[in-house]
Design an enzyme around this catalytic site. Structure first.
Site, short mmCIF file in Angstrom:
data_model
loop_
_atom_site.label_atom_id
_atom_site.label_comp_id
_atom_site.label_asym_id
_atom_site.label_seq_id
_atom_site.Cartn_x
_atom_site.Cartn_y
_atom_site.Cartn_z
N GLY A 155 3.42 7.46 2.49
CA GLY A 155 4.26 6.72 1.56
C GLY A 155 4.59 7.46 0.28
N ASP A 203 -2.61 -2.03 11.31
CA ASP A 203 -2.33 -2.49 12.68
C ASP A 203 -3.21 -3.65 13.10
OD1 ASP A 203 -0.31 -0.63 13.20
OD2 ASP A 203 -1.72 0.88 13.88
N GLY A 233 0.82 -1.20 0.00
CA GLY A 233 0.00 0.00 0.00
C GLY A 233 0.86 1.24 0.00
N SER A 234 0.42 2.26 0.73
CA SER A 234 1.10 3.55 0.74
C SER A 234 2.56 3.42 1.14
CB SER A 234 0.38 4.51 1.70
OG SER A 234 1.09 5.72 1.83
N GLN A 235 2.83 2.88 2.33
CA GLN A 235 4.22 2.73 2.77
C GLN A 235 4.92 1.59 2.05
OE1 GLN A 235 6.15 4.55 4.76
NE2 GLN A 235 4.59 6.02 5.40
N LEU A 256 -4.62 -5.93 11.50
CA LEU A 256 -4.46 -7.18 10.75
C LEU A 256 -3.13 -7.87 11.05
CD1 LEU A 256 -5.70 -5.94 7.25
CD2 LEU A 256 -7.05 -7.07 9.04
N GLU A 292 -8.37 27.39 4.42
CA GLU A 292 -7.14 28.13 4.74
C GLU A 292 -6.24 27.43 5.75
OE1 GLU A 292 -7.20 32.32 5.29
OE2 GLU A 292 -8.74 32.68 3.77
N HIS A 311 5.57 1.05 12.72
CA HIS A 311 4.79 1.56 13.85
C HIS A 311 4.87 0.51 14.94
CE1 HIS A 311 1.85 3.59 16.22
NE2 HIS A 311 0.79 2.92 15.82
#
Length: 339
Positions: free
Chosen positions: A135, A84, A27-29, A86, A232, A109
């Site tokens: 990531g 986390d 995934g992302s990381q 899973l 903003e 983590h």
């Protein structure tokens, strides 16, 4: 005593030579770690569950992909980069049976190790490299020849070489270009959860929505309220990111700066600090982790999904969709520009 910070000159990529690194999750990381390590010359394989949507993408990006169990069986270093909630079951079923003495188990983590959900055997190294960015930023900074700062920790040094290998991994993903800050699994876990809940996600979202509601209830146009209280926020946060609070205050008007000084303490009061301390206490004693894992293990996640649905229905979301469609950088704006 200040914690150490390691840079490129403190790390030796050769410590990863001859080792196979399994990235569990893409995934992302996961994709960022894998691609950065590969481009640093490391031998990287990917571990996924059968049927994963990421399987084909990982193969297209040049990786050999296996089930998590098969990847763990081949690897010397196993970096777990899935959600986390899973991790514990996947570890028990797929990784633990395939660990060998001298392997390194890695995390981005500390949640599962710190709260005792994953307990590695005594003959395995346990370390952490936690990039302080999503990531896609870990990846783009590496591609730009820069790096994302990371936290580094060693929970268990069975081989006596865990620090050197962890530092090499941090160099491999580009983190040592910016700096690897020494920490512990406990400190990373508790401060990360607190920051997310009290400030970055829970605190900031609640503050912006409360401001939006206050202006709307006073009769102002919701689009004005969205611009002033939500849109903003990025402008201010970017200034802080670049040059701290002082730099941000230098860049805003004297009116805004004066309002900052006199009004901030009226919003974030001693009662707010008391609530923050209670949040931290619930993280430290494991109450939050227990509640979260219980909700995630229900199989239905009824409360979680109900909260997600309720949050998505907040009036600011509908107004925000309308306002964001006007942004020049939003593809949705093309239909207005081109007509």
């Amino acid at each position: 005593m200040a914690n150490r910070i390691f840079y490129q000159q403190d790390c030796d990529l050769a410590k990863l030579e001859g080792k196979t690194i399994a990235i569990i999750g893409y995934g992302s990381q996961g994709h960022a770690h894998a691609l950065n390590l590969k481009e640093s010359g490391c031998n990287v394989i990917i571990g996924l569950y059968n049927g994963s949507k990421s399987w084909k993408r990982a193969e297209e990006q040049g990786f050999k992909v296996y089930t998590a169990a098969d990847a763990a069986k081949q690897a010397d270093i196993i970096m777990i980069l899935i959600n986390d909630e899973l991790q514990a079951d996947m570890y028990k079923n797929d990784i633990e049976p395939n660990l060998e003495a001298g392997n390194m188990l890695m995390f981005a983590h500390g949640f599962n190790v710190h709260f005792g959900c994953i307990k590695a055997p005594a003959d395995v190294d346990v370390a952490m490299i936690a990039p302080k960015a999503p990531g896609h930023t870990v990846r783009s900074e590496y591609q730009a020849g820069k790096g994302t700062p990371c936290l580094i920790a060693v929970e268990q040094d069975a081989t006596g070489k865990a620090w050197e290998v962890a530092k090499a991994y941090g160099l491999g993903i580009g983190g040592a270009r910016a700096g690897l800050l020494e920490t512990t699994f406990r400190t990373e876990t508790e401060t990360d959860l607190f920051g997310e809940q009290a400030v970055l996600c829970g605190g900031v979202c609640a503050l912006m929505q409360a401001g939006f509601e206050t202006l709307c209830e006073a009769g102002y146009d919701p689009r004005n309220a969205y611009f002033e209280c939500i849109h903003e926020m990025k402008l201010i946060v970017d200034l802080i990111y670049q040059s701290g609070f002082a730099g941000m205050r230098y860049s805003i008007s004297n009116t805004a700066e004066y309002g900052d000084y006199i009004t901030g303490p009226k919003i974030v009061t001693e009662d707010t600090k008391k609530a923050m301390k209670k949040i931290l206490s619930n993280i430290q004693d494991g109450s939050f982790a227990s509640e979260f894992l219980q909700e995630m293990s229900s199989g239905r996640q009824v409360h979680f999904k109900a909260m997600r649905k309720l949050a998505a229905e907040h009036p600011s979301e509908k107004v925000g969709e309308e306002v964001r469609s006007l942004y020049s950088w939003n593809n949705e704006a093309d239909k207005f520009i081109n007509n």
